[in-house]
Structure formats: C-alpha cells, structure tokens
Design a protein around this motif. Structure first.
Motif, PDB file in Angstrom:
ATOM      1  N   TYR A  64     -73.485 -15.244 -15.640  1.00  0.00           N
ATOM      2  CA  TYR A  64     -72.768 -14.319 -16.302  1.00  0.00           C
ATOM      3  C   TYR A  64     -73.410 -13.197 -16.983  1.00  0.00           C
ATOM      4  O   TYR A  64     -72.955 -12.280 -17.234  1.00  0.00           O
ATOM      5  N   VAL A  65     -74.680 -13.511 -17.469  1.00  0.00           N
ATOM      6  CA  VAL A  65     -75.494 -12.672 -17.958  1.00  0.00           C
ATOM      7  C   VAL A  65     -75.958 -11.424 -16.818  1.00  0.00           C
ATOM      8  O   VAL A  65     -75.725 -10.206 -16.994  1.00  0.00           O
ATOM      9  N   GLU A  66     -76.153 -12.261 -15.607  1.00  0.00           N
ATOM     10  CA  GLU A  66     -76.338 -11.000 -14.529  1.00  0.00           C
ATOM     11  C   GLU A  66     -75.345 -10.321 -14.333  1.00  0.00           C
ATOM     12  O   GLU A  66     -75.144  -8.981 -14.133  1.00  0.00           O
ATOM     13  N   ALA A  67     -73.963 -10.803 -14.361  1.00  0.00           N
ATOM     14  CA  ALA A  67     -72.774 -10.033 -14.336  1.00  0.00           C
ATOM     15  C   ALA A  67     -72.743  -8.915 -15.223  1.00  0.00           C
ATOM     16  O   ALA A  67     -71.970  -7.922 -14.972  1.00  0.00           O
ATOM     17  N   ALA A  68     -73.068  -9.225 -16.673  1.00  0.00           N
ATOM     18  CA  ALA A  68     -72.904  -8.356 -17.557  1.00  0.00           C
ATOM     19  C   ALA A  68     -73.920  -7.247 -17.219  1.00  0.00           C
ATOM     20  O   ALA A  68     -73.509  -5.886 -17.546  1.00  0.00           O
ATOM     21  N   HIS A  69     -75.031  -7.540 -16.775  1.00  0.00           N
ATOM     22  CA  HIS A  69     -75.979  -6.394 -16.399  1.00  0.00           C
ATOM     23  C   HIS A  69     -75.276  -5.422 -15.306  1.00  0.00           C
ATOM     24  O   HIS A  69     -75.343  -4.364 -15.239  1.00  0.00           O
ATOM     25  N   ALA A  70     -74.933  -6.253 -14.139  1.00  0.00           N
ATOM     26  CA  ALA A  70     -74.144  -5.640 -13.166  1.00  0.00           C
ATOM     27  C   ALA A  70     -73.203  -4.698 -13.447  1.00  0.00           C
ATOM     28  O   ALA A  70     -72.729  -3.729 -12.791  1.00  0.00           O
ATOM     29  N   LEU A  71     -72.370  -5.069 -14.601  1.00  0.00           N
ATOM     30  CA  LEU A  71     -71.323  -4.311 -15.029  1.00  0.00           C
ATOM     31  C   LEU A  71     -71.857  -2.648 -15.709  1.00  0.00           C
ATOM     32  O   LEU A  71     -71.161  -2.008 -15.542  1.00  0.00           O
ATOM     33  N   GLY A  72     -73.180  -2.995 -15.826  1.00  0.00           N
ATOM     34  CA  GLY A  72     -73.596  -1.558 -16.461  1.00  0.00           C
ATOM     35  C   GLY A  72     -73.912  -1.798 -17.873  1.00  0.00           C
ATOM     36  O   GLY A  72     -73.820  -0.703 -18.535  1.00  0.00           O
ATOM     37  N   LEU A  73     -73.650  -2.903 -18.495  1.00  0.00           N
ATOM     38  CA  LEU A  73     -73.777  -2.852 -19.950  1.00  0.00           C
ATOM     39  C   LEU A  73     -75.241  -2.870 -20.525  1.00  0.00           C
ATOM     40  O   LEU A  73     -76.256  -3.243 -19.687  1.00  0.00           O
ATOM     41  N   PRO A  74     -75.402  -2.094 -21.608  1.00  0.00           N
ATOM     42  CA  PRO A  74     -76.799  -1.865 -22.019  1.00  0.00           C
ATOM     43  C   PRO A  74     -77.487  -3.023 -22.402  1.00  0.00           C
ATOM     44  O   PRO A  74     -76.662  -4.086 -22.807  1.00  0.00           O
ATOM     45  N   GLY A  75     -78.818  -3.232 -21.901  1.00  0.00           N
ATOM     46  CA  GLY A  75     -79.528  -4.441 -22.190  1.00  0.00           C
ATOM     47  C   GLY A  75     -79.286  -4.915 -23.513  1.00  0.00           C
ATOM     48  O   GLY A  75     -79.064  -6.279 -23.777  1.00  0.00           O
ATOM     49  N   ARG A  76     -79.551  -4.297 -24.802  1.00  0.00           N
ATOM     50  CA  ARG A  76     -79.257  -4.853 -26.029  1.00  0.00           C
ATOM     51  C   ARG A  76     -77.983  -5.410 -26.292  1.00  0.00           C
ATOM     52  O   ARG A  76     -77.879  -6.412 -27.011  1.00  0.00           O
ATOM     53  N   ARG A  77     -77.032  -4.807 -25.692  1.00  0.00           N
ATOM     54  CA  ARG A  77     -75.723  -5.180 -26.008  1.00  0.00           C
ATOM     55  C   ARG A  77     -75.500  -6.628 -25.450  1.00  0.00           C
ATOM     56  O   ARG A  77     -74.689  -7.569 -25.684  1.00  0.00           O
ATOM     57  N   SER A 120     -78.835 -21.142   5.516  1.00  0.00           N
ATOM     58  CA  SER A 120     -79.316 -20.982   4.415  1.00  0.00           C
ATOM     59  C   SER A 120     -80.775 -20.281   4.379  1.00  0.00           C
ATOM     60  O   SER A 120     -81.469 -20.960   5.588  1.00  0.00           O
ATOM     61  N   GLY A 121     -81.485 -19.758   3.564  1.00  0.00           N
ATOM     62  CA  GLY A 121     -82.847 -19.147   3.838  1.00  0.00           C
ATOM     63  C   GLY A 121     -83.048 -18.135   4.838  1.00  0.00           C
ATOM     64  O   GLY A 121     -83.920 -17.658   4.926  1.00  0.00           O
ATOM     65  N   SER A 122     -81.767 -17.191   5.128  1.00  0.00           N
ATOM     66  CA  SER A 122     -81.640 -16.073   6.115  1.00  0.00           C
ATOM     67  C   SER A 122     -82.090 -14.981   5.247  1.00  0.00           C
ATOM     68  O   SER A 122     -82.250 -13.897   6.134  1.00  0.00           O
ATOM     69  N   GLY A 123     -82.037 -14.900   4.037  1.00  0.00           N
ATOM     70  CA  GLY A 123     -82.309 -13.573   3.281  1.00  0.00           C
ATOM     71  C   GLY A 123     -80.934 -12.966   3.085  1.00  0.00           C
ATOM     72  O   GLY A 123     -81.009 -11.908   2.382  1.00  0.00           O
ATOM     73  N   LYS A 124     -79.827 -13.515   3.041  1.00  0.00           N
ATOM     74  CA  LYS A 124     -78.572 -12.614   2.912  1.00  0.00           C
ATOM     75  C   LYS A 124     -78.424 -12.497   1.500  1.00  0.00           C
ATOM     76  O   LYS A 124     -78.042 -11.333   1.196  1.00  0.00           O
ATOM     77  N   THR A 125     -78.708 -13.396   0.388  1.00  0.00           N
ATOM     78  CA  THR A 125     -78.434 -13.334  -0.835  1.00  0.00           C
ATOM     79  C   THR A 125     -79.585 -12.355  -1.469  1.00  0.00           C
ATOM     80  O   THR A 125     -79.115 -11.414  -2.318  1.00  0.00           O
ATOM     81  N   THR A 126     -81.083 -12.467  -0.786  1.00  0.00           N
ATOM     82  CA  THR A 126     -81.839 -11.340  -1.466  1.00  0.00           C
ATOM     83  C   THR A 126     -81.486  -9.935  -0.868  1.00  0.00           C
ATOM     84  O   THR A 126     -81.427  -9.068  -1.872  1.00  0.00           O
ATOM     85  N   THR A 127     -80.518  -9.933   0.224  1.00  0.00           N
ATOM     86  CA  THR A 127     -80.199  -8.464   0.615  1.00  0.00           C
ATOM     87  C   THR A 127     -79.037  -8.059  -0.434  1.00  0.00           C
ATOM     88  O   THR A 127     -79.114  -6.901  -0.944  1.00  0.00           O
ATOM     89  N   ALA A 128     -78.339  -8.906  -0.869  1.00  0.00           N
ATOM     90  CA  ALA A 128     -77.180  -8.537  -1.666  1.00  0.00           C
ATOM     91  C   ALA A 128     -77.544  -8.139  -3.150  1.00  0.00           C
ATOM     92  O   ALA A 128     -77.376  -7.132  -3.694  1.00  0.00           O
ATOM     93  N   ARG A 129     -78.685  -8.895  -3.474  1.00  0.00           N
ATOM     94  CA  ARG A 129     -79.340  -8.476  -5.017  1.00  0.00           C
ATOM     95  C   ARG A 129     -79.919  -6.771  -4.932  1.00  0.00           C
ATOM     96  O   ARG A 129     -79.894  -6.388  -6.000  1.00  0.00           O
ATOM     97  N   ILE A 130     -80.590  -6.886  -3.648  1.00  0.00           N
ATOM     98  CA  ILE A 130     -81.214  -5.379  -3.568  1.00  0.00           C
ATOM     99  C   ILE A 130     -80.140  -4.574  -3.627  1.00  0.00           C
ATOM    100  O   ILE A 130     -80.286  -3.400  -3.942  1.00  0.00           O
ATOM    101  N   ALA A 131     -79.097  -4.702  -2.807  1.00  0.00           N
ATOM    102  CA  ALA A 131     -78.056  -3.737  -2.753  1.00  0.00           C
ATOM    103  C   ALA A 131     -77.550  -3.353  -4.031  1.00  0.00           C
ATOM    104  O   ALA A 131     -77.203  -2.368  -4.410  1.00  0.00           O
ATOM    105  N   LEU A 132     -77.295  -4.609  -4.935  1.00  0.00           N
ATOM    106  CA  LEU A 132     -76.754  -4.170  -6.272  1.00  0.00           C
ATOM    107  C   LEU A 132     -77.672  -3.559  -7.209  1.00  0.00           C
ATOM    108  O   LEU A 132     -77.497  -3.388  -8.387  1.00  0.00           O
ATOM    109  N   GLY A 133     -79.152  -3.271  -6.777  1.00  0.00           N
ATOM    110  CA  GLY A 133     -80.069  -2.787  -7.811  1.00  0.00           C
ATOM    111  C   GLY A 133     -80.596  -3.694  -8.535  1.00  0.00           C
ATOM    112  O   GLY A 133     -81.200  -3.393  -9.845  1.00  0.00           O
TER     113      GLY A 133
END
Lengths: 270, 309, 528
Positions: free
Chosen positions: A162-175, C315-328
């Motif tokens: 849920y913290v990752e989700a908050a970051h992914a939403l674009g919420l500022p880090g401090r918030r 599992s272990g094929s790298g798909k989740t890593t790819t997703a995290r990179i796409a998400l920045g």
C-alpha cells in the motif's frame, strides 16, 4: 473473531479501580497511610484493618491504596520515556539513510547487551535512588528495545504494497510517510507498550524492593515488600497483599494489552 | 560457515567495545571528581592520599584519550579496578561469587524450560478449558514478580510447613526455593510463547500431512511440532540472560544467598562503581557469548539458514 | 455388482453453528477417479479431510453412511484411524512447500510412512524410499531423499509428497488441490503422474477449484457449492452438457475457453470496442540484474491506448521486474521506458510524480494493497487529491468511480478487511482509475481470486477499457487468463522475450518451443 470475554471486562474494571486509587486514594481508604500506631503493630486482618497492619501499626490496605500512584507512575512513566526516545530513534533509523540507521542500530545492540535491571542499577549508582530516578532508570533501560521495534515496524510498513501504491499514485514522499508509514508503524508499538507497562512496573518495584527506588516511609508496593521480608514468619498478610496488588495490576494490564493487540490485528469483532 | 562465525565474533567484539566505552563514559561523566566517584562519591569522604592514589592508578591527570586507551587496555587484561568497599580486585570479588550464581541460574533455567515444554506439549491444541487453564496459569506466574513469589514460597514452605530452609547457600535444599522463585516467572513467559508457537505449528499443513500418514498424536507433537516451536525460544536469548541475571539479583537478596547479584546490590548501595561496572561488563560478555552459541545452535535446529548466510 | 471403494451418504459437517457440508452423497468405485470441484468455502476440502478423520477440532460429523471398503469409518477410534491413514488411504495436500516438514529431509517423511505401515527396517527402508522417489519421476533419488523441502523445486516437492502418500501402497489416494501452486508445465506432469495411479487400479479422489484441471483426469465430476453437491455425473456429460446453473457459470468463467470480447460472467453485453489509439508506453531494450543475476534482458514493447498487452511467463521469468520498471518504481540498468513520450530517466522528482498519474497499478494481494486503517472513501479521496480533483467534488467522483467498477456508495464507509477479495480488487481498480491514467499495470490481478469472481473482474477490466480507453499491461502466469484478456502477448522465459505477437496467433501457432510447451500444458475441457 473473538468477542470480549468476562476476563477482559474484569481486567478493565481492575484498571479503573487502580486509576481511581491513583487519582483519589482517600475515596478508597479512610485511613492515613503514614499514621503510626505502636499499639497495633503487625496485627492480622480485622474489621478495623481489613488487610492487617505493618511493623509500625500502619494500615496495610491504606498503604497499598496510597502506593498505587507511585507504582503506576513507575510502570507508565518508564514506558513513556522508552517510547518517546526509543520511538524517535527507531523512526530515524527506519526512515533515515544507511549511516544513521547503522549508527542507531549498533548503539542499540550495545544497549541490548545489558540486562534491563542491571542497566537500571548503573543509572541508580550514578544518579542516586528515589522514585524519579527509578522511573528514569527503567525507562532508559527500555529505550534500545523500543528503538529496534519501531525500526522494524517502520521498515515493514515502508516495504508494504500500500505504500508502494501511494508512491505509484504520485503522492509526495513526505505525505506518504506522514499519512501511511508513521501511523501504521507506531500503532502496533503503542499496543505492545501496554503490555510493557506491566514489565516496567515489576522492574520498578524490584528497585524499591532492593531499597534503591522509592524510599520509606512513602508507601510503594515494592518497598513495602522489602520491609515485609523481615516479618514473613510472623505476619503473612504483610508480605502477601502488596505483592498480590502488583500481580493483579500486571495481569490486568497484560490482558488489556493482549486484547488491544488482537483488535489492532483485526482478529476481534469489536 | 567460517565467514559467519568470524562475522559474529567481530560483531560480539564490537558490542563489548561499546560496553567498555559506556563504562568509561559513566566513570568520567558522573558529576564531581572521577576519583571520588570511584571510591563512592562525596559521602564516602576519602582521604587525600586515597584520592591521589586513585588519580595515579586511573591516570586521571592525563588527557582523556590516554585515559580511554588505558581504560580499554586494563579491561582487555581483565583488570576491572579495585573494589573500594572490599579492598580486593573486582575480578576476584566477582570470581568468588560466580559459582553460586551459576548454580542458581542453571537450576532455574532447566526447571523453567522443562516446565514450559511439558505444559505446552500437554495442553497445546487441546480442548478449550484445558487451554484456558494453562493460559491462565502462565499469565499468573509470568505476572508474578520473583520477589513476591519468593515471599509466598517462604511463607508456605519455610515458615508454614517448615519443609525447606529460608536462607543460605549450602546444599541442595537451600537451592530449591530460590530456583523455583526464579524459574516460575520464566516458565510462565516461555510457556506462553511455546504454546502459541506450538498451536500455530499444529495448524500447519505439514502436520496434517504427517497425521495423514497414520502417525500417533504424541509422535506428531514431539517429532514434528516441538522442533519448530522451540525456534522462537532460542531467539529469545536476550530475554534468558536478562531474566536470569536480573532475577538472580532479586532472588539472592531475598533468600540472603551468596552470589554476584547480592554483590551488585551491596556495591550499588555503597556507590562502589568499579564493582558495578565490572558486573555489568561481565553480563555483556555473557550476553555476547550466549548469543554466539545460540546463533550456531539455531543453524543446527534450522538447517534452512545454512545457505541463507 | 462390485462394492464401491468409498461410500458417502448424507454427510454433514459443522463447526460450531456453521454447517459447512450439508448432506452430500457420493461413491467412488475401485480404479475410478472422482473429482470434487468447487470454489473456496464450498466444503470440498473439509469433505476430503473427513475421509481420513482429520476434519479438525470442534467439528461435528453426521452421516447416513461413511464407509471405506465396507468398513464403517464413523465407528473408528484414533488407533483404528492410524491404520487407515497412510496405510490404506494416501493423502496429498496442496502446496508441497508447506505440506512437507521444512526442517526434515524429504526422504525421512517418506520413510516415516514405511516405518508406520510396513515391516521394513533400516537399509530396506532407504532403498524403498529411493525406489518410490524414482517411480514418481524424481531424478537422483538417493541425493534428493537427503535434501530439505526448500532445496527442491515446486514440482519435485509435489512429487515427493505423492511418493509419501503412495509409499504404503494405499487403495485410495486423496489429492487436495494437487497442482494449484505449480507452474503450468509442471502441473501437466503431476496430473500425468496421478493418472498413472488410476491405471494401476487405485481409486482417486481429486479436490480442485479448476474444472479444466480435472477434465483430463476424472471419470466422474461432482460440483460443490455452499456445502451441497449441485450436480454429479460422468465427466464428459457434466462438462459437455451441464444441467445446473452453477456448473454452467463455472464453465463460462474459464478464461482459456473464451477469447477476448466474450463474457465470462452473466452480465449485460459490453459496449463496442474502441480501436487501438496512439502509443502510450514504449519500452526499449530494458535490462536489469540484481547482484549479478540477470532478471530482465533486452525487453522491448509498445502499448497503445485501449489495448491490452500481456506478459506471460512462469515464476522467475522477469515479468514482475518488467512491470516495476514500466511503473518507474525501479530503474533499468540498460534501455528506457517512455510514458507519453517522456522517459522516466530524464525526469526530476516533481515531474516523475506528475507522470505517475498516467500509469497506475493493480496488485495481486488485494489486502496488502490498502492501508488497513483507511476506509474506501479515504482511499479514493487520496487518489483523487493527487489527481487535483477539488475537495468538494471528491465524494461525488468517488461514487462515480465505485459505480464504474460495480460497487455502490454504501461501500464507501468500509475498511479493506470488511470487503471480500473481489470487492477489494474492484476498489483497487477504482483507485487506479481515479487520476484518469492512460495505462494500468495489472500484476496478476485475478490470481488470488475464485474462478467466478475472477470472471467478473476480468469482465470488469474489459468494460472499463471500452468506456475509458485505458490501456493495460497485463502480467500473469496463467495462459488461460492472458488468452482471454489480451490483444497481444509477450512470452517471457529467464528474463527474455522468447515470442511475441497477437494473442490468437501465439496461441494457435506458437513458434518458439517453450511457447509450444506452455500452450500444450494448458488444461482444457476438450481434453476429455
């Protein structure tokens, strides 16, 4: 899903009585806890003295009631100190950079190497005895443990989705830290601290029992037992009731603390 | 494995170094003249000759870094200073009392562990009222301070039934009550942890799996579940050391037994700082050693960790 | 007539006030395989455990008849049960990682059965353990017998568990979700192994949530719902001509059998599809390694508006890593990802935050994805505040979002724990939609859900796409789901894309041998 049982209500009731005794002891005992009566020394329980008298003829019940404030202060005060300082250090370690984290964690490693009571005794040796110093000593001895706990919680929450989700939403880090990390990291620690109050109370009264905490004639459960020890063969009531007060308090605090923990983990229906 | 041990030794040495530094800070930042602090504070009213001797012995007239180096060097050599109260070296004072405390701590540790394991194995996952009874008993003894439990035991067994001696440190009979007073609260805490762990393990699929092979309940509990449930106890090594050493201070005072605990209380009362710091350093050493042993033991109990390192 | 191996008549099991099995009856003949199919909470696992007397503490069991090979099971005491368990009925639990004692070598677990039920001793036992492991297809059996469960792969663990279950040569084997935690290719091998048991005249009871899995194994199927068997009969008949509505619903919910555009759940037909639009995400040659281990290597793809691109792999094929990179959320070692033509790499923090609104995410674990203290209203309000929606219109917009994902305003005051898994996933989709993103990265969005709930969520994702034109990057290990949900697909193995193309093409004429293996392993109803 558990419902609150009769045990929990009993524990809450005991704590309510204790708080009353701490705030307004005169409502629970008409006797003066310091009134010496040389004609009534070491008398067994009777109508006039429901829990008997001590070696100076003072009413044991009155001393237990009037001692509540000091004993609760030992438990709650010490944990408050440990929570505030341990919490700040733990948050700094959990949120700060690696250098800050490493310094704080290595220091807490050192602190944890000393048993709580021994560390408290060092503080007493340097700062002297007395109630205030006993609170300080037990509090300081508990800081490293709480620092660890808060850091571990902070890290766990920081890694949650849920913290990752908050970051992914674009919420500022401090918030994200203020709104999500802080409350979720601190809440379970507060709950655990409730149980810690019991342990701290025992440690504090142990200092008094050793003659290093609250000095006589001020009433305090541990120091009462310290004197009672000399009269075990003649006055069982003197040694039994103050200790029963400690045990009852610790049990109640623990029961309430465990119930709060179940609740905070979402395992209850209330 | 060797890298792991080397790493743990290094970490242990780090903790001890920190502990030694802490004692140095305590000695030198105690308000007033450090020489006076060593001999028991202003109230002790030492003669100028004694102060001068202390100042020379501890090098108190040198710069702080020399004093610090000297402090560490003395500790490494096993020189913890001289007890002001007893006029003997601290190491000797502690050494004379060590065996009595070890005896008490070992007796209490074994009693506490055996009680906890027996109760947990017998009651975990049983009918509701049995579990409730066990949980209640655990909560009661875990919440009872050792000094009160001791007083109650004395009231009943020494003065009521006159079965066991109230004080002293000679013979097995004099060990029974102190060891019990020390062991029961520990058994309460351990029992609680163990029973919760055991109940969690007994719900695991691999236990159902073992039962589905036709194993008897006792076999399942002892051969499969207990080993898992013991893991959390092993990780509580810090609690063990603290409970046993802290508890020894209380029990030895209550039962007027010989031991490091009573030595410590007497030293605190007399502001005999070298002895206090000596005992504290010793406890840190015990903690570090116990932790090292536990870390190695843990790898034996849980082989999964071998590659993780 | 030959006496059946197992007879269950009017079985009822209750825990406290809740009756979880409510009067079911079935029989299993010698050499026959019966499949008990149902979703979580249907009572199928409880039924299986009752057959070996391990229903659990506090269970009340009543039955007209509960017999195994003519022996009345209800009359058995603990000692009698011990002879039956492992000796005459073998039991295989799901997820071998937790069903084998993690602190004991797997060989010991198998030897335990031999020690309990056979007269074999010492060396003979060891030899038999190796034989058994070899017979279930474990290579180097002597070596494997001495290893701990975590040192074995998921497939080998499941084989070891089966070896333990058949060690004493039982007449009946019960397998509870035997393939659930396994990758699809391994799943196929384990099913073959169970089929082989049947051919040796052993009876088999298979418990599963997946109709397609049992299709290739079972002679007869019993469909369970809420503690009742709603339909049972020969596999071909039940799957080919289902009578009960629930069976039909389950069959319709299997994504592999229906291509994109068809409905999996019984809801209104969808609005017409939009044609794919401009490119919203462009990944070029991305690579990433963790501590020397390559997780992703040279992965490129483009994603257009209103389009769904699937990334499929085990599992272990790298798909989740790819997703995290796409998400920045993770920076690639090589290559770049552009969202709306802007690369993550070149942006400062504020600009990154602004770009994040354009690419949102939906997770597999629906509970962990929400702050446990937040109500749905607060979750959505937070997401809307990031999107710059003024405070006074947030509630109104939240209600709109909830309606878009098929929830109602009454859900606003609920906390995550008070919602079902499917409802939580709907909230997660609503949250992702709040900033009106161009892309949503869906990381195994339906893997934790029951088949019929999965069907509803997949339909919902499609409806939302038609309505808003959002693009999906759809990560999944489940080829059936990908087949149904995606327009184009990338097949990943060991961090590389081994094949890509339109989903129909890849599934119908797979070019790469690995894809062929994957597609062949998909459990299908038509395999009956």
């Amino acid at each position: 899903m558990k419902r609150p049982g009769p045990g929990l209500w009993l524990a809450v009731a005991v704590l309510a009585v204790l708080v009353l005794a701490a705030v307004a002891p005169h409502l629970l005992s008409a006797q003066d806890p310091l009134a010496v009566d040389s004609a009534q020394t070491l008398r067994p329980p009777s109508a006039a003295h429901p829990l008997g008298t001590d070696e100076n003829g003072r009413d044991v019940l009155a001393r237990i009631v009037y001692g509540t404030r000091t004993s609760l202060l030992l438990g709650f005060g010490a944990i408050a100190i440990a929570l505030v300082f341990g919490g700040l250090l733990g948050l700094a370690a959990g949120l700060g950079n690696r250098v800050v984290e490493n310094v704080i964690m290595r220091l807490s490693d050192i602190g944890l190497a000393f048993p709580e009571l021994l560390l408290a005794l060092v503080v007493i040796t340097v700062a002297g005895g007395g109630t205030a110093n006993a609170v300080l000593a037990i509090g300081v001895a508990n800081i490293p443990g709480y620092a660890r706990l808060v850091r571990a919680q902070t890290l766990a929450v920081r890694r949650s989705s849920y913290v990752e989700a908050a970051h992914a939403l674009g919420l500022p880090g401090r918030r994200v830290i203020l709104r999500h990390v802080l409350p979720n990291a601190v809440k379970p620690v507060l709950v655990l601290a409730t149980i810690g109050v019991g342990t701290a109370l025992v440690a504090g009264s142990a200092l008094s029992f050793l003659g290093l905490g609250t000095p006589p004639p001020e009433p305090e459960w541990g120091s009462m037992l310290s004197t009672a020890r000399n009269f075990i063969s003649r006055a069982w009531w003197y040694g039994v009731f103050p200790g029963a007060a400690i045990t009852l308090t610790v049990i109640s605090v623990t029961v309430v603390g465990r119930a709060l923990r179940l609740r905070s983990e979402g395992r209850t229906s209330w | 494995m060797i890298r792991f041990i080397a790493w743990r030794l290094l970490a242990g040495a780090g903790v001890l170094w920190g502990a030694a530094t802490l004692t140095f800070l305590v000695l030198h930042f105690t308000p007033g003249d450090p020489a006076e602090a060593v001999v028991g504070g202003e109230g002790a009213a030492p003669t100028p000759e004694v102060l001068a001797q202390i100042t020379a012995e501890y090098g108190l007239d040198r710069p702080w870094y020399e004093q610090y180096a000297g402090h560490l060097w003395r500790i490494v050599r096993g020189d913890f200073g001289t007890s002001y109260r007893l006029h003997t070296p601290v190491t000797q004072a502690i050494g004379e009392q060590a065996w009595a405390t070890m005896e008490l701590a070992l007796a209490a540790a074994v009693t506490g562990l055996v009680l906890a394991v027996a109760v947990a194995l017998a009651t975990a996952g049983r009918r509701r009222w049995i579990r409730g009874l066990a949980a209640g008993a655990e909560l009661l003894v875990a919440s009872t301070p050792a000094f009160w439990l001791g007083i109650v035991l004395l009231t009943v067994f020494s003065f009521g039934l006159r079965l066991l001696p109230a004080t002293g440190s000679h013979g097995l009979a004099s060990l029974v009550l102190p060891a019990l007073a020390l062991a029961l609260p520990i058994a309460g805490v351990l029992g609680h942890v163990l029973r919760e762990a055991l109940e969690e393990v007994l719900d695991e699929p691999f236990i159902v799996s073992a039962r589905s092979r036709g194993l008897a309940d006792t076999t399942v509990r002892v051969r499969h579940a207990l080993r898992h449930a013991l893991l959390p106890l092993v990780t509580m090594s810090g609690y063990w050391v603290g409970a046993l050493l802290g508890g020894a201070v209380i029990t030895e005072t209550l039962f007027t037994r010989q031991g490091i605990g009573r030595l410590l209380v007497a030293a605190v009362n007399a502001k005999d700082l070298p002895v206090v710091l000596g005992v504290v350093l010793l406890s840190a050493l015990v903690y570090v050693l116990v932790n090292l042993v536990v870390d190695l033991l843990y790898r034996v109990v849980d082989p999964r960790l071998k590659e993780a390192a | 007539m030959v006496k059946p191996m197992v007879t269950v008549e009017n079985l009822r099991v209750a825990f406290g006030a809740a009756e979880v099995v409510r009067g079911i009856s079935f029989e299993i003949a010698r050499g026959e395989c019966l499949a008990l199919v149902g979703e979580s909470g249907s009572g199928k696992s409880v039924t299986a455990r009752t057959l070996v007397g391990l229903t659990g503490g506090g269970a009340r069991i009543a039955a007209g008849e509960l017999a195994f090979d003519g022996q009345d099971l209800t009359a058995l005491r603990e000692r009698g049960w011990r002879k039956v368990r492992g000796g005459r009925i073998g039991f295989v639990l799901q997820d071998a990682l937790v069903s084998l004692d993690p602190l004991r070598p797997v060989g010991k677990e198998i030897a335990e059965v031999l020690a309990t039920h056979t007269g074999l001793t010492g060396a003979a036992r060891r030899a038999r353990v190796a034989e058994l492991l070899a017979s279930v297809g474990v290579p180097e059996p002597e070596l494997r017998a001495g290893q701990l469960p975590h040192e074995l792969s998921g497939g080998l663990r499941q084989r070891a568990l089966i070896a333990a279950a058949i060690a004493a040569d039982p007449e009946l084997v019960i397998a509870d979700e035997p393939t659930t935690a396994l990758d699809v290719t391994v799943q196929a091998q384990v099913l073959d192994l169970l089929a082989e048991l049947k051919s040796r005249d052993r009876s088999l009871l298979v418990i599963s949530h997946d109709l397609a899995v049992v299709a290739r194994l079972a002679d007869r199927v019993a469909v369970m719902k809420d503690g009742v068997i709603v339909e049972q009969g020969p596999t071909g008949r039940v799957l080919g001509a289902p009578e009960h509505d629930y069976t039909k619903q389950l069959l319709r919910a299997i994504p592999a059998e229906h291509t994109k555009g068809t409905r999996l759940s019984a809801t209104a037909p969808a609005p017409p599809r939009r044609p794919p639009g401009e490119v919203v995400v462009r990944a070029q040659g991305i690579g990433k390694s963790f501590g020397g281990r390559i997780a992703v290597q040279d992965v490129s793809f483009t994603l257009r508006a209103a389009e769904t691109v699937g990334i499929v792999g085990e599992s272990g094929s790298g798909k989740t890593t790819t997703a995290r990179i796409a998400l920045g959320l993770s920076a690639p070692d090589t290559g770049s990802v552009e969202v709306h033509g802007q690369s993550w790499a070149g942006l400062d923090r504020a600009a990154r935050r602004r770009l994040r609104r354009d690419i949102q995410t939906v997770y597999q674990d629906t509970l962990a994805a929400f702050d446990p203290r937040y109500t749905v209203a607060k979750v959505l309000a937070e997401a809307l505040s990031v999107a710059g929606v003024p405070r006074r219109s947030r509630r109104e917009r939240s209600v709109e979002l909830l309606e878009l994902v098929g929830l109602s305003p009454e859900h606003l005051s609920r906390r995550p724990l008070q919602l079902s898994g499917g409802q939580r996933q709907r909230v997660a989709i609503a949250r992702a939609l709040a900033p009106e993103p161009a892309v949503i990265v869906c990381d195994e969005p339906v893997s934790a859900l029951d088949v019929s709930v999965q069907a509803q969520v997949l339909d919902l994702l499609e409806d939302v796409q038609r309505e808003t034109g959002v693009a999906y990057l759809f990560i999944s290990h489940d080829l059936g789901v990908v087949h149904h949900a995606c327009d184009r697909v990338l097949v990943m193995k060991d961090g590389r894309v081994v094949e890509e193309g339109p989903v129909e093409e890849v599934f119908r004429t797979p070019a790469h041998p690995y894809t062929r293996e994957l597609v062949a392993a998909i459990p299908r109803l038509t395999a009956v």
